[in-house]
Structure formats: C-alpha cells, structure tokens
Scaffold this active site. Sequence first.
Site, PDB file in Angstrom:
ATOM      1  N   ASP A  71     -14.125  56.546  47.164  1.00  0.00           N
ATOM      2  CA  ASP A  71     -15.315  56.617  48.025  1.00  0.00           C
ATOM      3  C   ASP A  71     -15.554  55.263  48.694  1.00  0.00           C
ATOM      4  O   ASP A  71     -16.464  55.101  49.504  1.00  0.00           O
ATOM      5  CB  ASP A  71     -16.549  57.121  47.256  1.00  0.00           C
ATOM      6  CG  ASP A  71     -16.910  56.246  46.073  1.00  0.00           C
ATOM      7  OD1 ASP A  71     -16.158  55.289  45.768  1.00  0.00           O
ATOM      8  OD2 ASP A  71     -17.942  56.531  45.428  1.00  0.00           O
ATOM      9  N   SER A  72     -14.665  54.276  48.398  1.00  0.00           N
ATOM     10  CA  SER A  72     -14.661  53.022  49.159  1.00  0.00           C
ATOM     11  C   SER A  72     -14.323  53.304  50.620  1.00  0.00           C
ATOM     12  O   SER A  72     -14.466  52.437  51.473  1.00  0.00           O
ATOM     13  CB  SER A  72     -13.661  52.027  48.556  1.00  0.00           C
ATOM     14  OG  SER A  72     -12.408  52.634  48.350  1.00  0.00           O
ATOM     15  N   ASP A 110     -12.301  60.608  44.561  1.00  0.00           N
ATOM     16  CA  ASP A 110     -13.628  60.252  44.052  1.00  0.00           C
ATOM     17  C   ASP A 110     -14.632  61.333  44.404  1.00  0.00           C
ATOM     18  O   ASP A 110     -14.707  61.771  45.562  1.00  0.00           O
ATOM     19  CB  ASP A 110     -14.107  58.944  44.706  1.00  0.00           C
ATOM     20  CG  ASP A 110     -13.837  57.733  43.841  1.00  0.00           C
ATOM     21  OD1 ASP A 110     -13.693  57.885  42.609  1.00  0.00           O
ATOM     22  OD2 ASP A 110     -13.781  56.626  44.407  1.00  0.00           O
ATOM     23  N   LYS A 140     -12.216  61.850  40.235  1.00  0.00           N
ATOM     24  CA  LYS A 140     -12.739  60.712  39.457  1.00  0.00           C
ATOM     25  C   LYS A 140     -14.248  60.694  39.625  1.00  0.00           C
ATOM     26  O   LYS A 140     -14.754  60.958  40.714  1.00  0.00           O
ATOM     27  CB  LYS A 140     -12.109  59.399  39.952  1.00  0.00           C
ATOM     28  CG  LYS A 140     -12.757  58.134  39.383  1.00  0.00           C
ATOM     29  CD  LYS A 140     -11.878  56.902  39.542  1.00  0.00           C
ATOM     30  CE  LYS A 140     -12.086  56.119  40.816  1.00  0.00           C
ATOM     31  NZ  LYS A 140     -13.458  55.657  41.084  1.00  0.00           N
ATOM     32  N   GLU A 142     -17.982  58.446  38.254  1.00  0.00           N
ATOM     33  CA  GLU A 142     -18.476  57.196  37.660  1.00  0.00           C
ATOM     34  C   GLU A 142     -19.505  57.491  36.573  1.00  0.00           C
ATOM     35  O   GLU A 142     -20.424  58.286  36.785  1.00  0.00           O
ATOM     36  CB  GLU A 142     -19.123  56.318  38.752  1.00  0.00           C
ATOM     37  CG  GLU A 142     -18.148  55.885  39.821  1.00  0.00           C
ATOM     38  CD  GLU A 142     -18.776  54.974  40.880  1.00  0.00           C
ATOM     39  OE1 GLU A 142     -19.975  54.611  40.756  1.00  0.00           O
ATOM     40  OE2 GLU A 142     -18.062  54.631  41.843  1.00  0.00           O
ATOM     41  N   GLU A 209     -13.692  48.671  35.997  1.00  0.00           N
ATOM     42  CA  GLU A 209     -13.841  47.779  37.154  1.00  0.00           C
ATOM     43  C   GLU A 209     -14.655  46.547  36.778  1.00  0.00           C
ATOM     44  O   GLU A 209     -15.756  46.651  36.234  1.00  0.00           O
ATOM     45  CB  GLU A 209     -14.520  48.543  38.309  1.00  0.00           C
ATOM     46  CG  GLU A 209     -14.686  47.665  39.552  1.00  0.00           C
ATOM     47  CD  GLU A 209     -15.030  48.442  40.819  1.00  0.00           C
ATOM     48  OE1 GLU A 209     -14.981  49.694  40.812  1.00  0.00           O
ATOM     49  OE2 GLU A 209     -15.351  47.781  41.823  1.00  0.00           O
TER      50      GLU A 209
HETATM   51  O1  KIV Z   1     -13.546  53.811  45.570  1.00  0.00           O
HETATM   52  C1  KIV Z   1     -12.683  53.033  45.143  1.00  0.00           C
HETATM   53  O2  KIV Z   1     -11.920  52.417  45.899  1.00  0.00           O
HETATM   54  C2  KIV Z   1     -12.600  52.828  43.705  1.00  0.00           C
HETATM   55  C3  KIV Z   1     -11.680  51.741  43.219  1.00  0.00           C
HETATM   56  C4  KIV Z   1     -12.287  50.425  43.460  1.00  0.00           C
HETATM   57  C5  KIV Z   1     -11.315  51.926  41.804  1.00  0.00           C
HETATM   58  O3  KIV Z   1     -13.237  53.495  42.962  1.00  0.00           O
END
Ligand code: KIV
Length: 291
Positions: A71-72, A110, A140, A142, A209
């Site tokens: 989600d980055s 994510d 994934k 969090e 992280e």
């Molecule tokens: O969204 C992302 O890029 C991440 C990584 C930093 C692990 O969750």
Amino acid sequence: MWLFLFADFIALHIQTDTTMSVHKSDVKKITTHQLQNMKERGEKISMLTAYDFSMATILDAAGTDVLLVGDSASNVMAGHETTLPITLDQMIYHASSVVRGVSRAFVVVDMPFGSYQGNSSEALRSAIRIMKESGAHGIKLEGGAEIKDSVTRILSAGVPVMGHLGLTPQSIYKFGTYTVRAKEDTEAQKLIEDAQLLQDLGCFAIVLEKIPSELARRVAEALTIPIIGIGAGPHVDGQVLVVHDMLGINKEFKPRFLRRYADLHAVMTDAVTNYIKDVKSLDFPSEKEAY
Ligand code: KIV
C-alpha cells in the site's frame, strides 16, 4: 512422400515442444511451502515491492522470490503523504497489473486501510475480492491481537496471510512519527506475543518493519515461519525494500536501513534532458527514425 510428411509432423511437434518448454507456465513458481523450506535450509528470501506490469516483469525475471503490491503505492505511485488514502479498487488494479508480469514470484497484496480492521466479514470480503479480481497469491495485513478475528476468517477461506508488525504505517497517526518501534520492553513484549499469535493462527510469514535488530533476531529464532525484515537488521529470514527507494528513483528518502543499488533518478533525468534537447534542436527524429 509419406516419409517426408511423417518427418514434417515430427519436426513440427519437436518445434512446438521446444517453444512450450520456455513457456511461462513451465517456470517453477514460488509457493508458501518453498518459502518455508527456504527458512528451514537457511536460504534468505528476497522480496521487493511492485505496483505495475513493466516493473514486475523485470523483478520477476531477475529472480525476486516475493513481490509485494504494497500500500506504499499510495506514496510512491499516487504521491499521498501516507498509505491511508489508497482504496481496495486501486490496490486490485495495481495487483492485477503485477500478476500479469509474473512467471515465478509469489505475489502478496497489502489489504488497504479500512478494508479489514472493522469486522471480520468485511475483511474476508475484501480478501476474496483481492484474490478473485487480481489473481494474486496471498494478502498482507498490519497488526496482531487486534485483528485476530480478521486473520482467522481470511485463513479459513484458504487465503495465505502474511502479517506485518513493528512500524505499521497504517497506524502512523497513532505513532506520530516513522521512528524505530519496540525499543521499550512493553512494546517489544507485545510484538513477540503478536508474532507468536500470527504464527499460531496460521500465517505463512511476517514482515517486521523498523525494529531493533536484536528483537528481530529473537522473533526469527523463536518462530518457525519466515520473518522478513525492513529496517530490522540481518538476523531474519529475508529482506524487503520499496523498489523505487532501492533503485534511487526517490531521491529524498534516505533512512539508515536503505541501501541504494542504482541512481535511477540521475539516469532518468539525464535521459529526459537529452530527449528534450534533441526535440528542441530538431535532432530527433532523424531520417532513419521516420517512415
Ligand atoms: O507497503 C509496503 O511497501 C510495505 C513494505 C514497507 C513492507 O508494507
């Protein structure tokens, strides 16, 4: 004559087989079992983010084990300050583009902020949409104990789940800063318990992280599933970086944990400057570049 026809038939089939032997479907794909085996035999897992088809094709062909549609994308692709604004539809768009570029890598997506924290039925619906509409291989999310019901429900549908603990960017307004997490005993203890819980629930791996190296080592040694670090030191089972950061496309972001493997910002700026110069000076296109 029959002999010639027979020879042509054989030749055609040999040719077809040769062509098929390099076909995408013949490449050995990475699975959760292989990731588990890698931990067991001490082979480190390589993971990078990817958000589009072209980049995914390069990262996959280079041999990256896991591609994370992070989600980055909210920061890197859309220019938002945090990961919070990206939507489920946008994550599915990025994920389906990445999946189309991949032959071998395991693709994890994510779950965006707001798509799983509220209740477990919504979490399951969101996870199923990601898997069905993108063709990805796992998701994934969090958090630890607070998202236990969502993790359980998603796993019960047969969807592989990767956890994410430590600095969890979707909670940035709770943390207040992007600084190293779990330096104090209470937070470190909760992280250890959460990691154990995620493993017990059935997660196939966990991202840690920005936490102290020694804490990451403790978790990686105590758990049997792969632990992938970003800013978590060398004593884990694999590493993940945001691809735009490690390629040096994003010039401003310089945390201590980041190693830059290229300076694409300079390479791209140079190429584009030369292109502009050539267009303005009528050097491009030449006769040879025209029809
Ligand atoms: O969204 C992302 O890029 C991440 C990584 C930093 C692990 O969750």
